[in-house]
Design a protein around this motif. Structure first.
Motif, PDB file in Angstrom:
ATOM      1  N   ALA A  73       0.781  -1.186  -0.296  1.00 45.16           N
ATOM      2  CA  ALA A  73       0.012  -0.058   0.004  1.00 45.16           C
ATOM      3  C   ALA A  73       0.848   1.391  -0.172  1.00 45.16           C
ATOM      4  CB  ALA A  73      -1.051   0.023   1.086  1.00 45.16           C
ATOM      5  N   ARG A  74       1.863   1.250   0.698  1.00 46.85           N
ATOM      6  CA  ARG A  74       2.915   2.099   0.811  1.00 46.85           C
ATOM      7  C   ARG A  74       3.304   2.766  -0.684  1.00 46.85           C
ATOM      8  NH1 ARG A  74       8.886   2.043   3.438  1.00 46.85           N
ATOM      9  NH2 ARG A  74       9.449   4.169   3.311  1.00 46.85           N
ATOM     10  N   TYR A  77      -0.066   3.735  -2.655  1.00 48.96           N
ATOM     11  CA  TYR A  77      -0.964   4.941  -2.547  1.00 48.96           C
ATOM     12  C   TYR A  77       0.059   6.020  -1.799  1.00 48.96           C
ATOM     13  CZ  TYR A  77      -4.757   1.660  -3.116  1.00 48.96           C
ATOM     14  OH  TYR A  77      -5.224   0.591  -3.738  1.00 48.96           O
ATOM     15  N   GLY A  78       1.318   5.747  -1.315  1.00 46.58           N
ATOM     16  CA  GLY A  78       2.233   6.743  -0.718  1.00 46.58           C
ATOM     17  C   GLY A  78       2.688   7.698  -1.613  1.00 46.58           C
ATOM     18  N   GLN A  81       6.190  12.137   0.582  1.00 54.05           N
ATOM     19  CA  GLN A  81       6.378  12.129   1.960  1.00 54.05           C
ATOM     20  C   GLN A  81       6.411  10.780   2.607  1.00 54.05           C
ATOM     21  OE1 GLN A  81       3.775  13.076   0.230  1.00 54.05           O
ATOM     22  NE2 GLN A  81       1.978  12.585   0.876  1.00 54.05           N
ATOM     23  N   ALA A  82       5.950   9.627   1.990  1.00 51.43           N
ATOM     24  CA  ALA A  82       5.974   8.194   2.609  1.00 51.43           C
ATOM     25  C   ALA A  82       7.241   7.492   2.434  1.00 51.43           C
ATOM     26  CB  ALA A  82       4.805   7.421   1.887  1.00 51.43           C
ATOM     27  N   HIS A  85      11.782   8.945   5.117  1.00 53.26           N
ATOM     28  CA  HIS A  85      12.214   8.632   6.209  1.00 53.26           C
ATOM     29  C   HIS A  85      11.799   7.065   6.341  1.00 53.26           C
ATOM     30  CE1 HIS A  85       8.129  10.058   6.777  1.00 53.26           C
ATOM     31  NE2 HIS A  85       8.025   9.553   8.123  1.00 53.26           N
ATOM     32  N   ARG A  87      11.633   4.305  10.144  1.00 53.11           N
ATOM     33  CA  ARG A  87      11.523   4.477  11.544  1.00 53.11           C
ATOM     34  C   ARG A  87      12.557   4.066  12.509  1.00 53.11           C
ATOM     35  NH1 ARG A  87       8.782   0.332   9.343  1.00 53.11           N
ATOM     36  NH2 ARG A  87       6.783   1.531   8.765  1.00 53.11           N
TER      37      ARG A  87
ATOM     38  N   GLU B  30      -1.256  15.447   6.256  1.00 54.86           N
ATOM     39  CA  GLU B  30      -0.079  15.210   5.381  1.00 54.86           C
ATOM     40  C   GLU B  30       1.187  15.107   5.835  1.00 54.86           C
ATOM     41  OE1 GLU B  30      -0.909  16.037   1.817  1.00 54.86           O
ATOM     42  OE2 GLU B  30       1.253  16.097   0.959  1.00 54.86           O
ATOM     43  N   GLY B  31       1.792  14.009   5.367  1.00 58.18           N
ATOM     44  CA  GLY B  31       3.395  13.913   5.753  1.00 58.18           C
ATOM     45  C   GLY B  31       3.428  13.311   7.325  1.00 58.18           C
ATOM     46  N   ASP B  33       3.240  10.650  10.172  1.00 59.31           N
ATOM     47  CA  ASP B  33       3.378   9.237  10.445  1.00 59.31           C
ATOM     48  C   ASP B  33       2.186   8.855  11.223  1.00 59.31           C
ATOM     49  OD1 ASP B  33       5.790   9.332   9.112  1.00 59.31           O
ATOM     50  OD2 ASP B  33       6.982   8.516  10.494  1.00 59.31           O
ATOM     51  N   VAL B  50      -4.943   1.435   6.437  1.00 58.42           N
ATOM     52  CA  VAL B  50      -3.532   1.702   5.927  1.00 58.42           C
ATOM     53  C   VAL B  50      -3.597   2.441   4.451  1.00 58.42           C
ATOM     54  CG1 VAL B  50      -1.304   1.019   5.043  1.00 58.42           C
ATOM     55  CG2 VAL B  50      -2.211   0.011   7.358  1.00 58.42           C
ATOM     56  N   GLU B  51      -4.251   1.921   3.693  1.00 59.52           N
ATOM     57  CA  GLU B  51      -4.446   2.421   2.358  1.00 59.52           C
ATOM     58  C   GLU B  51      -4.929   3.756   2.356  1.00 59.52           C
ATOM     59  OE1 GLU B  51      -6.902  -0.407  -0.147  1.00 59.52           O
ATOM     60  OE2 GLU B  51      -5.499  -2.065   0.231  1.00 59.52           O
ATOM     61  N   TYR B  54      -2.516   6.592   3.398  1.00 56.92           N
ATOM     62  CA  TYR B  54      -1.434   6.778   2.652  1.00 56.92           C
ATOM     63  C   TYR B  54      -1.984   7.588   1.349  1.00 56.92           C
ATOM     64  CZ  TYR B  54       2.527   3.772   3.960  1.00 56.92           C
ATOM     65  OH  TYR B  54       3.507   3.096   4.727  1.00 56.92           O
ATOM     66  N   ALA B  55      -3.317   7.298   1.140  1.00 56.66           N
ATOM     67  CA  ALA B  55      -3.888   8.051   0.025  1.00 56.66           C
ATOM     68  C   ALA B  55      -4.116   9.484   0.459  1.00 56.66           C
ATOM     69  CB  ALA B  55      -5.408   7.501  -0.492  1.00 56.66           C
ATOM     70  N   GLY B  57      -2.074  11.097   2.075  1.00 58.91           N
ATOM     71  CA  GLY B  57      -0.924  11.882   2.256  1.00 58.91           C
ATOM     72  C   GLY B  57      -0.257  11.700   3.225  1.00 58.91           C
ATOM     73  N   ALA B  58      -0.528  10.482   4.110  1.00 66.51           N
ATOM     74  CA  ALA B  58       0.381  10.309   5.242  1.00 66.51           C
ATOM     75  C   ALA B  58       1.805  10.196   5.204  1.00 66.51           C
ATOM     76  CB  ALA B  58      -0.366   9.230   6.022  1.00 66.51           C
ATOM     77  N   GLY B  59       2.597  10.340   6.040  1.00 65.03           N
ATOM     78  CA  GLY B  59       3.928   9.823   6.007  1.00 65.03           C
ATOM     79  C   GLY B  59       4.123   8.206   5.932  1.00 65.03           C
ATOM     80  N   LEU B  60       5.085   7.685   6.844  1.00 61.89           N
ATOM     81  CA  LEU B  60       5.204   6.381   6.903  1.00 61.89           C
ATOM     82  C   LEU B  60       3.890   5.811   7.700  1.00 61.89           C
ATOM     83  CD1 LEU B  60       7.072   4.207   6.136  1.00 61.89           C
ATOM     84  CD2 LEU B  60       8.378   4.437   8.308  1.00 61.89           C
ATOM     85  N   VAL B  61       3.140   4.809   7.309  1.00 60.91           N
ATOM     86  CA  VAL B  61       2.417   4.281   8.240  1.00 60.91           C
ATOM     87  C   VAL B  61       2.973   2.668   8.578  1.00 60.91           C
ATOM     88  CG1 VAL B  61      -0.034   3.214   8.379  1.00 60.91           C
ATOM     89  CG2 VAL B  61       0.479   5.039   6.532  1.00 60.91           C
TER      90      VAL B  61
END
Lengths: 420, 420
Positions: A73-74, A77-78, A81-82, A85, A87, B30-31, B33, B50-51, B54-55, B57-61
């Motif tokens: 999914a990353r 859809y990321g 910004q995903a 970085h 963790r 946005e951005g 985590d 999770v999908e 990310y869609a 605009g999240a950073g790392l999930v």
């Protein structure tokens, strides 16, 4: 095969694999904590392992599942910004908690070798570089054997389909191969005893090579003419290892190899891969590289070349060798004829080399020496450690003594005097 | 019900729940985590979340699954050495990483309410005490709203069987109840808009109570005659909250309550629970306690009394109140008539109080005040925070003004002037 063959169900075999993973693999100690990581599809083995760890007297067992679907999914859809970085906070904390053997680590692998096929190469490379940098503190704890650890395999549907395409029994066949290679199938009366004997044989081979202290190994075969200088005061590993605290563990289930530390600046010549490398979801085939002074100066591949070149650019150490390993061509995994598309198995079917980080444990005094000292003796440092196969039935290897004399070590992929 | 009812499949409803969890619940930026935690049985909702993160605009999930079976294995197979510590290193690292809203947190709950039934009470109490102490840094980050967070529910088989015993449609009925309470079922045309309106209504109620600044609340009903003094400069919460950075989030999906901070030393009288408390796998029924000067001095329960008494002994703050909450008896969850055996739902069916830690957010200036300052104003501190229900259709509540006058606040469990 013996008469136990008919009486072992799939659940029985999973029980045996969990037994070997906990007792022979990670060998979790009384009161020691254990981290178990697995994909969310690996529940039946993960739960058996947790139960056995507690029953053996473990401290707190932490079972944490990842999810390949979330990984994918990353990429799907990321946004950028995903991918800027990882963790590091989690890996740093884990590494600190593992210090002095306080927490042992058991990883169950076996995901989809083609998971990231078709995803953006830039993103894949970026994610890999970030993950390698973030994960370094844990990898260091492990490669220095500051705690006991092990990796075991679980057959996923996607992996089985890759190994046995167009076979409706793919999953059952892959399980059969995993159980056999892990010495827990019905042909083995007592898996624990079988592992004891196997570790003893590997230990004898290691001792012989340690005593020789070859200056270099010389590989010859189709597309390969490579001299691999060995690090000063290198030490051979294989089979069971010992942590700094003296706890024995089998870091890889299965394992057939003996391996040591090349010299980071004394590798010269050409070498061709003999099996595809499944790396972070990309298959890299027909790798051909040329070394000069320990460094890869030319590299190509028939497929996945872009992924290979990205890998070599992770850091300077990614172009140098951190491991060289010897596996007889007649070893059980090689004899199965199966290409597993998974390093844990395929590296035990053939001699191989690894780009990147060396194992401190494969250097005399490596458990206590600083990274600088080890580097000065030729041990390579990198954020990556990626094995690829260079052995086959057509490979001859000589050991080159300090005096420059060549001694035949393997012929046609076999130890002299051992059955082919 | 409206005409969308026939067109929403279970997958459609999970999509809607994931939408609400990500957008209205945690409102990941946005951005930013995101940590998502769930049991291994909750994959269909976890992956959707999770999908969507990310869609957006999240950073790392980071999706990490626990496993109730592994939790249970600890009690079944673990020795004393599995109960003398928790993993504070992990919670401390997580709390540090969450600081300044760097990582948002979304938890999916809904496990087996009876998981630990029949396990050794001493071990259960010890594990709970250790987990509470280890988890404190994260709970503090959350209760101080240093980052945005949310909890949503997933129907497990075990939970469904507890709620609807002897009903073969138990799982479907529990899902229906979760979707309805979470305002995502087919009766809701636009879940996001429905949540906007609901949050506005809760916000208006909060403002009214904030303006009143009652000195105390007086609860009267069967087995209950309790005066709950309120902390100096208390502030009412409910519905959407705002983080220190100003990010709005709905910490609980569903939510119907407005709540504030009692005074740790000014609670007096008797109170009886009106619903069972499902706590760490033990059901505690018919709780009856007496407070003196804010402290519980007598406590009993018809079942689970041992677990209750252990809970009260976790620390001094465990015997004092950290929250008081008002919920009209006509609220949708109460109207459903379902006892969920889960605080996230049941606390929204009735007025309730919570033992233990107070919410800094429910104190004026609480986001920046020190724990000492808040304590001096009457806010309680503890390693625990456990809600239990004291509301019903038979409860009357007065607000007591600074001048000592009683104003009718709720009658027969309802706000005056609102439909029963």
């Amino acid at each position: 095969m013996n008469d136990t063959s008919a009486s072992l169900s799939h659940d029985d075999l999973l029980d045996r694999l969990a037994d070997v993973a906990v007792a022979t693999g990670v060998n979790v100690q009384e009161g020691q904590d254990l981290l178990v990581s697995a994909d969310v599809t690996m529940v039946p083995l993960a739960r058996r392992i947790v139960e056995r760890a507690y029953a053996r007297g473990a401290g707190l067992v932490t079972l944490s599942y990842d999810d390949e679907a979330a990984t994918l999914a990353r990429f799907r859809y990321g946004g950028d910004q995903a991918f800027d970085h990882d963790r590091p906070w989690l890996h740093e904390a884990t590494a600190r908690a593992m210090a002095d053997g306080k927490i042992a680590r058991l990883k169950i692998i076996g995901g989809d070798p083609n998971l990231l096929d078709g995803q953006d190469h830039e993103k894949v490379a970026k994610a890999e570089r970030l993950a390698a940098a973030a994960g370094k503190p844990v990898i260091e704890k492990i490669t220095r054997f500051e705690t006991n650890w092990s990796i075991v395999a679980y057959a996923s549907e996607a992996w089985a389909k890759t190994v046995f395409p167009n076979d409706e029994n793919a999953l059952a066949r892959l399980w059969q191969a995993i159980f056999a290679a892990s010495r827990v199938d019905a042909s083995v009366a007592d898996p624990t005893e079988a592992w004891r004997k196997h570790n003893a044989a590997l230990s004898a081979r290691r001792k012989l090579l340690d005593d020789k202290q070859y200056d270099a190994l010389h590989f010859r075969g189709p597309g390969t003419d490579l001299k691999v200088g060995l690090a000063e005061g290198h030490s051979w590993g294989g089979g069971a290892g010992k942590t700094i605290q003296g706890v024995s563990c089998n870091p890889n289930i299965p394992t057939e190899e003996v391996f040591t530390t090349p010299h980071a600046t004394r590798v010269d010549g050409t070498v061709a891969s003999t099996k595809p490398l499944a790396h972070q979801g990309t298959l890299i085939r027909d790798i051909a590289v040329r070394f000069e002074g320990g460094r890869i100066v030319e590299a190509s591949a028939s497929t996945g070349e872009a992924a290979l070149l990205k890998l070599l650019d992770v850091d300077d150490g990614a172009r140098r060798l951190g491991e060289v390993a010897l596996v007889p061509h007649s070893s059980p995994i090689s004899a199965s004829g199966i290409l597993f598309y998974n390093t844990l198995f395929d590296e035990n079917a053939a001699c191989h080399i690894a780009l990147g980080q060396s194992y401190a444990k494969c250097m005399k005094g490596g458990g206590t020496a600083s990274a600088e000292e080890l580097g000065a003796r030729g041990a390579n440092a990198s954020m990556i450690h990626v094995d690829w196969m260079i052995g086959s039935g057509e490979i001859d290897i000589d050991g080159i003594t300090e005096a420059g004399e060549a001694e035949p070590l393997m012929r046609g992929g076999e130890w002299p005097g051992e059955a082919r």
